[in-house]
Design an enzyme around this catalytic site. Sequence first.
Site, PDB file in Angstrom:
ATOM      1  N   ARG A  37       7.367  -6.517  -0.505  1.00 51.08           N
ATOM      2  CA  ARG A  37       6.666  -6.810  -1.762  1.00 51.08           C
ATOM      3  C   ARG A  37       7.128  -8.120  -2.380  1.00 51.08           C
ATOM      4  O   ARG A  37       7.081  -8.288  -3.608  1.00 51.08           O
ATOM      5  CB  ARG A  37       6.809  -5.672  -2.767  1.00 51.08           C
ATOM      6  CG  ARG A  37       6.085  -4.405  -2.350  1.00 51.08           C
ATOM      7  CD  ARG A  37       6.154  -3.351  -3.439  1.00 51.08           C
ATOM      8  NE  ARG A  37       5.579  -2.080  -2.993  1.00 51.08           N
ATOM      9  CZ  ARG A  37       5.875  -0.911  -3.502  1.00 51.08           C
ATOM     10  NH1 ARG A  37       6.734  -0.823  -4.495  1.00 51.08           N
ATOM     11  NH2 ARG A  37       5.301   0.195  -3.041  1.00 51.08           N
ATOM     12  N   ARG A  41       4.047  -8.768  -7.551  1.00 48.12           N
ATOM     13  CA  ARG A  41       4.035  -8.645  -8.993  1.00 48.12           C
ATOM     14  C   ARG A  41       5.178  -9.323  -9.713  1.00 48.12           C
ATOM     15  O   ARG A  41       5.074  -9.612 -10.903  1.00 48.12           O
ATOM     16  CB  ARG A  41       3.998  -7.160  -9.353  1.00 48.12           C
ATOM     17  CG  ARG A  41       2.751  -6.456  -8.853  1.00 48.12           C
ATOM     18  CD  ARG A  41       2.896  -4.943  -8.900  1.00 48.12           C
ATOM     19  NE  ARG A  41       3.893  -4.459  -7.953  1.00 48.12           N
ATOM     20  CZ  ARG A  41       4.274  -3.200  -7.861  1.00 48.12           C
ATOM     21  NH1 ARG A  41       3.771  -2.308  -8.695  1.00 48.12           N
ATOM     22  NH2 ARG A  41       5.167  -2.835  -6.968  1.00 48.12           N
ATOM     23  N   ARG A  50      -3.952 -13.993  -9.349  1.00 45.15           N
ATOM     24  CA  ARG A  50      -4.642 -12.708  -9.286  1.00 45.15           C
ATOM     25  C   ARG A  50      -5.507 -12.435 -10.516  1.00 45.15           C
ATOM     26  O   ARG A  50      -6.328 -11.510 -10.500  1.00 45.15           O
ATOM     27  CB  ARG A  50      -3.624 -11.570  -9.155  1.00 45.15           C
ATOM     28  CG  ARG A  50      -3.240 -11.172  -7.738  1.00 45.15           C
ATOM     29  CD  ARG A  50      -4.319 -10.410  -6.998  1.00 45.15           C
ATOM     30  NE  ARG A  50      -4.928  -9.344  -7.771  1.00 45.15           N
ATOM     31  CZ  ARG A  50      -4.410  -8.142  -7.949  1.00 45.15           C
ATOM     32  NH1 ARG A  50      -3.241  -7.835  -7.383  1.00 45.15           N
ATOM     33  NH2 ARG A  50      -5.037  -7.229  -8.659  1.00 45.15           N
ATOM     34  N   ASP A  86      -2.661  -4.480   1.961  1.00 50.67           N
ATOM     35  CA  ASP A  86      -2.286  -3.155   1.496  1.00 50.67           C
ATOM     36  C   ASP A  86      -2.531  -2.194   2.645  1.00 50.67           C
ATOM     37  O   ASP A  86      -3.404  -2.436   3.493  1.00 50.67           O
ATOM     38  CB  ASP A  86      -3.126  -2.752   0.278  1.00 50.67           C
ATOM     39  CG  ASP A  86      -2.624  -1.458  -0.353  1.00 50.67           C
ATOM     40  OD1 ASP A  86      -1.788  -1.531  -1.274  1.00 50.67           O
ATOM     41  OD2 ASP A  86      -3.050  -0.378   0.083  1.00 50.67           O
TER      42      ASP A  86
END
Length: 360
Positions: A37, A41, A50, A86
Amino acid sequence: MSLPTTPSATAAAATRLPLIAAATGATPDRRPVWFMRQAGRSLPEYREVRAGHGMLEACFDADLLTEITLQPVRRHGVDAAILFSDIVVPLRAAGIDLDIVAGTGPVIAEPVRDRAGIATIPQLLPESVGSVARGIGTLTAVLRSDHPGTALIGFAGAPFTLASYLIEGGPSRNYERTKSLMYSDPEAWHQLVGRLADITIAFLRMQLEAGVDAVQLFDSWAGMLSLADYREYVQPHSARVLAEVADFGRPRIHFGVGTGELLAAMGEAGADVVGVDWRLPLDTAQRRIGGDRALQGNLDPAILSAPWAVIDREVRRICAEADAAIATGARGHIFNLGHGVLPETDPTVLTRIVELVHTL
């Protein structure tokens, strides 16, 4: 154990990538490090790009997935980019109605819970993930030109984890519907997971044909199973996935969360590298796995919010445990977290960890 050569790959050039060297038993010029990851984020540039784009939209947009995949390489100097995607992307591409809901995760419109539903699961056609293949082509060119020491990792969800989403309809705490089908109708279970293995194989082979240097098979939720259940209901399907991509001769990484009791069986499934979460020291993991596979891991992501002195100590501990594992037979070590980067992580901490690992 040496990897087979392929006509299309230049093995000597690939081995110059630190991650590939560590995965294949060669000697890297530095300890490789990347973070699950990492393209996501925690990065302000990710949130900016995004904005206005849904998760699945970004995963199927060649330009967006290329930019997001490259962001942590530019910022942190990691030794691998991992394709921005994903685990449910191939399910969506195959035609299964689902969405990724912010704050929840994948949500399946019509969960699959019986033989009639299993019979409707489609195949994955290469053209349905053509934009992903185009993005990989761009990524390999950019990495070779601008970041020549950086590998590109492709990935897919393992059949069990995909099945759990399909059956439960989304994330679950106890996986009661999944286990109910598994125990009550083993024939239907194996039919379901076999179809999902076909989708996973097709998705990974597309990525390898497009040029990724390694692949990771995420069995995120396999740790919810006992060892006996894993061996009976899951391992054969994961083993088939790993076997069906072995002909590319590129490292195959296998990872799950809470899988300390399953590590030997996961290694037996055919991975070249076994990922270990933070619950188990790497030298202990090596004793459980055996053989000469490489290890990946395994800093607790929660520690990234601690003072730097704590992080420094923990990084050094993990590298020392990895060296002890190598001394007793592990093929190599790829530094990583024991799971993904948490959204609130300060990105500068990740950059400092990369710099530190490269000195150890």
